[in-house]
Write a protein that holds these residues in place. Structure first.
Motif, PDB file in Angstrom:
ATOM      1  N   TRP A 120      13.030   9.214  14.666  1.00 60.25           N
ATOM      2  CA  TRP A 120      11.627   8.960  14.329  1.00 60.25           C
ATOM      3  C   TRP A 120      10.822   8.659  15.591  1.00 60.25           C
ATOM      4  N   ARG A 121      11.388   7.867  16.492  1.00 63.28           N
ATOM      5  CA  ARG A 121      10.655   7.458  17.692  1.00 63.28           C
ATOM      6  C   ARG A 121      10.286   8.641  18.579  1.00 63.28           C
ATOM      7  N   VAL A 122      11.216   9.548  18.809  1.00 63.07           N
ATOM      8  CA  VAL A 122      10.966  10.616  19.777  1.00 63.07           C
ATOM      9  C   VAL A 122      10.074  11.724  19.218  1.00 63.07           C
ATOM     10  N   LEU A 123       9.986  11.828  17.880  1.00 64.34           N
ATOM     11  CA  LEU A 123       9.139  12.861  17.286  1.00 64.34           C
ATOM     12  C   LEU A 123       7.666  12.483  17.409  1.00 64.34           C
ATOM     13  N   ASP A 160      18.449  12.951   1.417  1.00 61.54           N
ATOM     14  CA  ASP A 160      17.013  12.815   1.208  1.00 61.54           C
ATOM     15  C   ASP A 160      16.616  11.345   1.103  1.00 61.54           C
ATOM     16  N   ALA A 161      17.385  10.566   0.353  1.00 60.58           N
ATOM     17  CA  ALA A 161      17.061   9.150   0.173  1.00 60.58           C
ATOM     18  C   ALA A 161      17.177   8.386   1.488  1.00 60.58           C
ATOM     19  N   GLN A 162      18.191   8.693   2.273  1.00 61.89           N
ATOM     20  CA  GLN A 162      18.370   7.983   3.536  1.00 61.89           C
ATOM     21  C   GLN A 162      17.229   8.273   4.509  1.00 61.89           C
ATOM     22  N   LEU A 163      16.793   9.510   4.580  1.00 63.12           N
ATOM     23  CA  LEU A 163      15.712   9.864   5.503  1.00 63.12           C
ATOM     24  C   LEU A 163      14.360   9.351   5.011  1.00 63.12           C
ATOM     25  N   GLY A 167      11.039   6.527   6.582  1.00 62.13           N
ATOM     26  CA  GLY A 167       9.678   6.983   6.800  1.00 62.13           C
ATOM     27  C   GLY A 167       9.480   8.472   6.911  1.00 62.13           C
ATOM     28  N   PHE A 168      10.533   9.273   6.825  1.00 60.92           N
ATOM     29  CA  PHE A 168      10.379  10.721   6.908  1.00 60.92           C
ATOM     30  C   PHE A 168       9.906  11.290   5.569  1.00 60.92           C
ATOM     31  N   LYS A 216       7.362  13.957  10.304  1.00 60.71           N
ATOM     32  CA  LYS A 216       6.880  12.615  10.630  1.00 60.71           C
ATOM     33  C   LYS A 216       5.382  12.581  10.411  1.00 60.71           C
ATOM     34  N   GLN A 217       4.958  11.892   9.374  1.00 64.38           N
ATOM     35  CA  GLN A 217       3.545  11.772   9.055  1.00 64.38           C
ATOM     36  C   GLN A 217       3.077  10.369   9.418  1.00 64.38           C
TER      37      GLN A 217
END
Length: 248
Positions: A120-123, A160-163, A167-168, A216-217
């Motif tokens: 998440w951080r690098v995206l 799907d649930a884990q991501l 926050g994805f 990542k929104q």
């Protein structure tokens, strides 16, 4: 527990079954993401076999390989873009990556939550990531003759649930590796036919790997105090008379 980089290299580049797997997964990747000029593309785990189509078009390509796995120079015969890194601390600036591929990274990680946070951080805002993991219902996760037989296999719902929990936003789902994980010549020769058949059926049960594309929104922050100002408007104009229409 991560696999050794030499075992991964030997499978994908030196065995017929590995080349079949590489071709099947890469074909599905290119259906989702065509090479685009100006993008920064990164892969984590052992994603190098999938990154080659992006070398010519992308602004920058990085093959991030975790320390417990080890690193190898890649690509052969060209400037090296492979980087040895900590599993949850990548030498990449925040928001730098436009496209991220994770292969043989999540299912073998001892810190999957921290790893997803680093993804998440690098995206950058609006960036896309593709997580490729063994399918717990598929045959490839049940055989230790391939790298997909190691680590924790997933169902699509679990992935799907884990991501989503980090926050994805899920975008598209896909499967690959519908042929048997066999080194017999018949299965190797007919692998493309089984891939085409599996795609028509679109079954997440039969495929050897699951592929989930997420984005990542980042929502625009609300300025503090704006709502309070609306609830308590200025009243300096209340004493003025209301305009009326004059007769013609």
């Amino acid at each position: 527990m991560h696999l050794d980089v030499h075992d991964l290299r030997n499978f994908y580049y030196r065995t017929p079954l590995g080349r079949v797997a590489q071709r099947a997964i890469r074909d599905q990747l290119l259906r989702l993401w065509q090479p685009t000029k100006g993008h920064t593309v990164a892969g984590f785990g052992f994603a190098a076999p999938l990154l080659r189509p992006y070398l010519d078009e992308a602004r920058r390509v990085m093959a991030l390989m975790p320390g417990p796995q080890g690193v190898m120079p890649w690509p052969a015969g060209a400037d090296n873009v492979a980087i040895l890194c900590e599993e949850t601390q990548w030498p990449v600036e925040t928001g730098m990556v436009d496209r991220l591929i994770v292969l043989h990274g999540l299912e073998t990680s001892d810190q999957p939550a921290a790893l997803i946070e680093e993804c998440w951080r690098v995206l950058g805002p609006g960036g896309r990531a593709l997580f490729i993991v063994p399918n717990r219902s598929g045959l490839w996760s049940r055989s230790d003759a391939t790298p997909f037989g190691y680590g924790r296999p997933y169902s699509m719902r679990q992935l799907d649930a884990q991501l989503r929990g980090h926050g994805f936003t899920a975008e598209r789902q896909q499967s690959a590796l519908f042929a048997l994980p066999s080194r017999q010549k018949f299965w190797l020769r007919t692998a493309p036919m089984w891939e085409r058949f599996g795609l028509r059926v679109a079954s997440f049960v039969a495929g050897g790997v699951l592929m989930l594309e997420v984005s990542k929104q980042v929502h625009s922050p609300q300025r503090p105090g704006l709502a309070a100002a609306v609830r308590r408007p200025l009243r300096v104009l209340e004493a003025l008379p209301k305009p009326t229409a004059e007769p013609v």
